[in-house]
Design an enzyme around this catalytic site. Structure first.
Site, PDB file in Angstrom:
ATOM      1  CE  LYS A  13      -8.221   6.855  -3.824  1.00  0.00           C
ATOM      2  NZ  LYS A  13      -7.052   7.706  -3.766  1.00  0.00           N
ATOM      3  NE  ARG A  88      -3.555   4.287  -7.894  1.00  0.00           N
ATOM      4  CZ  ARG A  88      -3.959   3.985  -6.664  1.00  0.00           C
ATOM      5  NH1 ARG A  88      -4.960   3.154  -6.491  1.00  0.00           N
ATOM      6  NH2 ARG A  88      -3.374   4.527  -5.625  1.00  0.00           N
ATOM      7  NE  ARG A 127      -2.176   6.807   4.901  1.00  0.00           N
ATOM      8  CZ  ARG A 127      -2.775   6.541   3.735  1.00  0.00           C
ATOM      9  NH1 ARG A 127      -4.050   6.798   3.567  1.00  0.00           N
ATOM     10  NH2 ARG A 127      -2.074   6.067   2.731  1.00  0.00           N
ATOM     11  NE  ARG A 160       0.098   2.746   2.548  1.00  0.00           N
ATOM     12  CZ  ARG A 160      -1.004   3.057   1.866  1.00  0.00           C
ATOM     13  NH1 ARG A 160      -2.186   3.035   2.455  1.00  0.00           N
ATOM     14  NH2 ARG A 160      -0.936   3.375   0.596  1.00  0.00           N
ATOM     15  NE  ARG A 171       1.031   6.551  -2.937  1.00  0.00           N
ATOM     16  CZ  ARG A 171       0.473   6.532  -1.727  1.00  0.00           C
ATOM     17  NH1 ARG A 171       1.176   6.830  -0.651  1.00  0.00           N
ATOM     18  NH2 ARG A 171      -0.799   6.214  -1.596  1.00  0.00           N
TER      19      ARG A 171
HETATM   20  P1  AMP Z   1      -3.596   2.925  -2.612  1.00  0.00           P
HETATM   21  O1  AMP Z   1      -3.688   2.278  -1.276  1.00  0.00           O
HETATM   22  O2  AMP Z   1      -4.886   2.922  -3.387  1.00  0.00           O
HETATM   23  O3  AMP Z   1      -2.952   4.304  -2.569  1.00  0.00           O
HETATM   24  O4  AMP Z   1      -2.595   1.995  -3.493  1.00  0.00           O
HETATM   25  C1  AMP Z   1      -1.273   1.765  -3.078  1.00  0.00           C
HETATM   26  C2  AMP Z   1      -0.420   1.362  -4.278  1.00  0.00           C
HETATM   27  O5  AMP Z   1      -0.945   0.145  -4.844  1.00  0.00           O
HETATM   28  C3  AMP Z   1      -0.396   2.353  -5.422  1.00  0.00           C
HETATM   29  O6  AMP Z   1       0.544   3.399  -5.234  1.00  0.00           O
HETATM   30  C4  AMP Z   1      -0.009   1.433  -6.598  1.00  0.00           C
HETATM   31  O7  AMP Z   1       1.362   1.084  -6.556  1.00  0.00           O
HETATM   32  C5  AMP Z   1      -0.797   0.158  -6.266  1.00  0.00           C
HETATM   33  N1  AMP Z   1      -2.156   0.182  -6.878  1.00  0.00           N
HETATM   34  C6  AMP Z   1      -3.363   0.215  -6.215  1.00  0.00           C
HETATM   35  N2  AMP Z   1      -4.381   0.240  -7.067  1.00  0.00           N
HETATM   36  C7  AMP Z   1      -3.846   0.225  -8.312  1.00  0.00           C
HETATM   37  C8  AMP Z   1      -4.392   0.262  -9.641  1.00  0.00           C
HETATM   38  N3  AMP Z   1      -5.716   0.319  -9.859  1.00  0.00           N
HETATM   39  N4  AMP Z   1      -3.512   0.245 -10.687  1.00  0.00           N
HETATM   40  C9  AMP Z   1      -2.182   0.181 -10.493  1.00  0.00           C
HETATM   41  N5  AMP Z   1      -1.591   0.168  -9.279  1.00  0.00           N
HETATM   42  C10 AMP Z   1      -2.410   0.183  -8.193  1.00  0.00           C
END
Ligand code: AMP
Length: 217
Positions: A13, A88, A127, A160, A171
């Site tokens: 994404k 989410r 990654r 990360r 996740r």
């Molecule tokens: P991402 O980079 O989008 O995979 O987000 C990394 C982490 O940030 C996720 O695993 C969540 O812990 C947190 N996070 C990001 N966006 C959200 C959201 N909309 N709601 C809740 N947690 C979020």
């Protein structure tokens, strides 16, 4: 244009949102990036968020809805935006619908990117991102060793904390439990478009652009 890009972690994404952001001249709003910025700057939000993110869990809806409410009303979003990582959960999706109504805006496209979950584990655990400038590399695609440094700024390349295989599986579980119902929410609203994210980066971009150009979006 206002777009939601949505799908499991590791589906690409962020990569696609960055490409589309450049092509369409609209900002890429990644809630994951906003939270990582907060963690790196040591804000109160960042301090609270770090442990939750490292455990592969979700930050509370209340906090996330507040963040999005503020960001979408900034001038940079006035001509459109690409949302990556939000909503989410169903409460986040409902709050977003209300906010859009309040702002008298509508989404041009809600796109779900689909991929086999084992492919996600393979992709994410290879990654690396630059600690300095955030450039993303992939050990499977880019000619790099895990000890290499960033080709753009010379910064350190790191895995990360939430891209470790055990956290990736957590996740994905969280995605299936909390985020899959969001797919159902947009499906019922009749606005969901699905694309396969199994191909190359260019193939996936082409599919999204085709979809955005189609009259039915
Ligand atoms: P991402 O980079 O989008 O995979 O987000 C990394 C982490 O940030 C996720 O695993 C969540 O812990 C947190 N996070 C990001 N966006 C959200 C959201 N909309 N709601 C809740 N947690 C979020």
């Amino acid at each position: 244009m206002r777009i939601i890009l949505f799908g499991p972690p590791g589906v690409g994404k962020g990569t696609q949102a960055k490409i589309l952001s450049t092509k369409l001249h609209i900002p890429h709003i990644s809630t994951g990036d906003l939270l990582r910025d907060a963690v790196n700057s040591g804000t109160e939000l960042g301090k609270k968020a770090k442990a939750i993110m490292d455990a592969g869990q979700l930050i509370s809806d209340y906090i996330m809805i507040g963040i999005i409410r503020d960001v979408l009303q900034t001038p940079k979003c006035s001509n459109g935006f690409i949302l990556d990582g939000f909503p989410r959960t169903v409460p986040q999706a409902e709050a977003l619908s209300l906010l859009m109504l309040e702002l008298k805006l509508r989404f041009d496209a809600v796109i779900i990117m689909e991929i086999d979950h084992e492919e996600v584990v393979k992709r994410l655990s290879s990654r690396l991102s630059c600690k300095g400038c955030g450039t993303i590399y992939n050990l499977l695609l880019d000619s790099l060793k895990s000890s290499s440094s960033c080709q753009k700024c010379g910064g350190e390349l790191i895995l990360r904390d939430d891209d470790k295989p055990e956290t990736i599986r957590k996740r994905l579980d969280v995605y299936v439990r909390s985020t899959s119902p969001v797919k159902e929410y947009y499906y019922r609203a009749g606005v969901l478009k699905t694309i396969s994210a199994e191909g190359s980066i260019d193939d996936v971009t082409d599919s999204i652009v085709l979809l955005l150009n189609s009259k039915h979006v």
